[in-house]
Scaffold this motif. Sequence first.
Motif, mmCIF file in Angstrom:
data_model
loop_
_atom_site.group_PDB
_atom_site.id
_atom_site.type_symbol
_atom_site.label_atom_id
_atom_site.label_comp_id
_atom_site.label_asym_id
_atom_site.label_seq_id
_atom_site.Cartn_x
_atom_site.Cartn_y
_atom_site.Cartn_z
ATOM 1 N N GLU A 341 91.881 1.606 -84.862
ATOM 2 C CA GLU A 341 90.640 1.286 -84.137
ATOM 3 C C GLU A 341 89.490 1.865 -84.931
ATOM 4 O O GLU A 341 89.412 3.068 -85.159
ATOM 5 N N SER A 374 90.934 -4.457 -76.686
ATOM 6 C CA SER A 374 91.054 -3.929 -78.045
ATOM 7 C C SER A 374 89.880 -4.355 -78.921
ATOM 8 O O SER A 374 90.032 -4.967 -79.962
ATOM 9 N N GLN A 376 87.835 -2.775 -80.873
ATOM 10 C CA GLN A 376 87.551 -2.202 -82.184
ATOM 11 C C GLN A 376 88.785 -2.118 -83.074
ATOM 12 O O GLN A 376 88.740 -1.535 -84.141
ATOM 13 N N GLY A 377 89.870 -2.699 -82.617
ATOM 14 C CA GLY A 377 91.085 -2.644 -83.421
ATOM 15 C C GLY A 377 91.180 -3.807 -84.390
ATOM 16 O O GLY A 377 90.611 -4.875 -84.169
#
Lengths: 405, 405
Positions: A341, A374, A376-377
């Motif tokens: 992330e 999710s 920022q992954g």
Amino acid sequence: MNTLDSKFLKLSTENAPGQEGQQMRQDFRSLLRGDVLPGRMVDFSHGDVDAFLPSPGAYEAFKSGFRRGGAQAYTEYRGNAAIRTRVAQNLAAFTGAPVDGDDEMIITPGTQGALFLAIAATVNAGTKVAVIEPDYFANRKLVHFFGAELMPIALDYAGKAGMAGLDLGQLEDALKAGAQVFVFSNPNNPTGVIYSAEEITSIADLAARYDATVIVDQLYSRLVYDSGTYTHLRAVRTVPANLITIMGPSKTESLSGFRLGIAFGSPQLIRRMEQLQAIVSLRAAGYSQAVLEAWFTEPSGWINERTRLHQAIRDDLLELFGRVNDLRVRVPDGGSYLFPELPDLSVSIEDFARILRHQGNVIVTPGSEFGPTSHQGVRLNFSQDHEAAVRAVERMIELIGRYRE
Amino acid sequence: MNTLDSKFLKLSTENAPGQEGQQMRQDFRSLLRGDVLPGRMVDFSHGDVDAFLPSPGAYEAFKSGFRRGGAQAYTEYRGNAAIRTRVAQNLAAFTGAPVDGDDEMIITPGTQGALFLAIAATVNAGTKVAVIEPDYFANRKLVHFFGAELMPIALDYAGKAGMAGLDLGQLEDALKAGAQVFVFSNPNNPTGVIYSAEEITSIADLAARYDATVIVDQLYSRLVYDSGTYTHLRAVRTVPANLITIMGPSKTESLSGFRLGIAFGSPQLIRRMEQLQAIVSLRAAGYSQAVLEAWFTEPSGWINERTRLHQAIRDDLLELFGRVNDLRVRVPDGGSYLFPELPDLSVSIEDFARILRHQGNVIVTPGSEFGPTSHQGVRLNFSQDHEAAVRAVERMIELIGRYRE
């Protein structure tokens, strides 16, 4: 908008792994900072079968299948009976519980084919389906396609080593509220966490208690690192009455180009899956089915060596990512995915993925493909040339620095 | 019964071609008259690829694909772009109208895969779908699977040479009543009739007038006999806005063991089909896709010779069937199916199929698989060893005599 339009809107494949060539050419030049970083292209959206070659004997098995002629070209829809028997023995030994090749197994075009059939055999319009977030992107898309109701279950994968971080209370609430199907991957795609024995036993107990169907995608279960121990749901004490396990040789064995998957489990579900396969694709390619004769019969030590080589790449990439401030990444216990992330960036994660490609010669899959939580992954399949992967992550890190908030 | 149960009840594959090994062992000994007729087993449920070998260059193309490695293993979901371009050129030349390999084509796991995706892209619960009777069994099953409404259209295939016998009035009525999709095979499976230029033009005009989608399965359109002339719907003057044509090398070219199909037509439908393929099977097996490089590029004269050999078998079998009182059979204009309607028998057609297998070493597909109106038909795929096929039909005729009313 009519219902078919809205159905297909949810199936967008624009950011899906391998589909980068179909992306709309957006004018994102105004976002760019600095120059292109030179270096060999690394496509982390899938494994590199030129770096990790197809497992030994696979091609020769295909050739034998082709030479066998009509008997191999036209199999039962569920696959060639003799091959099913052999694969069943190997999967029984591997998972630690018997498998009947006649009644409890179907060969499919890839594990994607198995997953589709398993969902289609158990999910209808309105069916409540519990789905892990994050998890393999097709799980959610399939639920949408059948007009079913998604019940998201959180995975606190960053929380604690030795377990996946499943929110068992949330799963039980979903089952209480009527979830009839629970689908998940183990090792988890995209994070590589492996569910602990306690988590797997609890899933089995809950499914049995609430009479739910469990579909477990164990595609990566042969690739387990020192840090992980693997529990097969189908081999625990109380197995749910309706359970489908999915495996296949596409990943660890680098045989994706043959499109082979296996679903094994409850005979009544396998029967439905075969009825459906008859109108979806007829069968897995007959000659390809012969490749399964080389599966689980690789030379002694082959799987250990392949695991060791992947673990070495994993560790080098983790070491690199560890140097980046505010970047969080869980050590994967199995599989070949890393799911870092990223720190706050000045661009969206989808735009950053495009920038990585354009300025870094690096392809990754945005985390938003795996669930709405999710943001920022990004997912990297690190089954790559070792040196090239290291260089690519170095470029990625430089670009993270360049685009930080 | 819940809806999933009833949905799958309509997908029964027990009598489907190739599934004889899964048939319930019923006690039908009491029905039997006389002894077993000795002779080499002939399985007319599908073509014999040991009698008509895979087309030249196919295996070598696969091998080249495998050697190409990762670039061939992982293609876009719709298939390798360079292969699509080449196939598009060949299909444009063959059908007589341009095809854009980028936007108007998808490579699928077999033509079954193409048919499934085409129906799934256009049919939803409640959609009215016009379907020919008799026609390929999966057409009706797919309509049932998606909870759509079947509108049967009669084919008077025995009526008149030079045309298929489509009831155009019935088709127009169905479109007037809201049918949004019309699906049919040409040459027709199971009868081998080819639609006349007038019939095809009328279908195109009607579809355009009522804004209906047409899905035409042209799997056998390369195998056309002296008696037939073939009109490609996609090349007539007024082509419907939503049209999908399906072809593939599984039959005439004996390449079923590679599982390859092609759908080509309206870009917006191809796009949907690709979105769906991403969650159904990802892609046609990457290495198999390379086999398409040997399709339509066979040595000069190859297709003519293959057609000539099939026509010779067709004529010999028709001659034999012609000797049987009260047996009706239409001369097929294309493809490798014969669909004789048997005289009144003392047993059901399904039981007679079992008897043929048990006492005659002959496997046929009961006509009931192709529509509720075909009670006395059986389908034979005569792409077989010539001599063995003749002997098998002689045994079949002897058994017809034995079980006549």
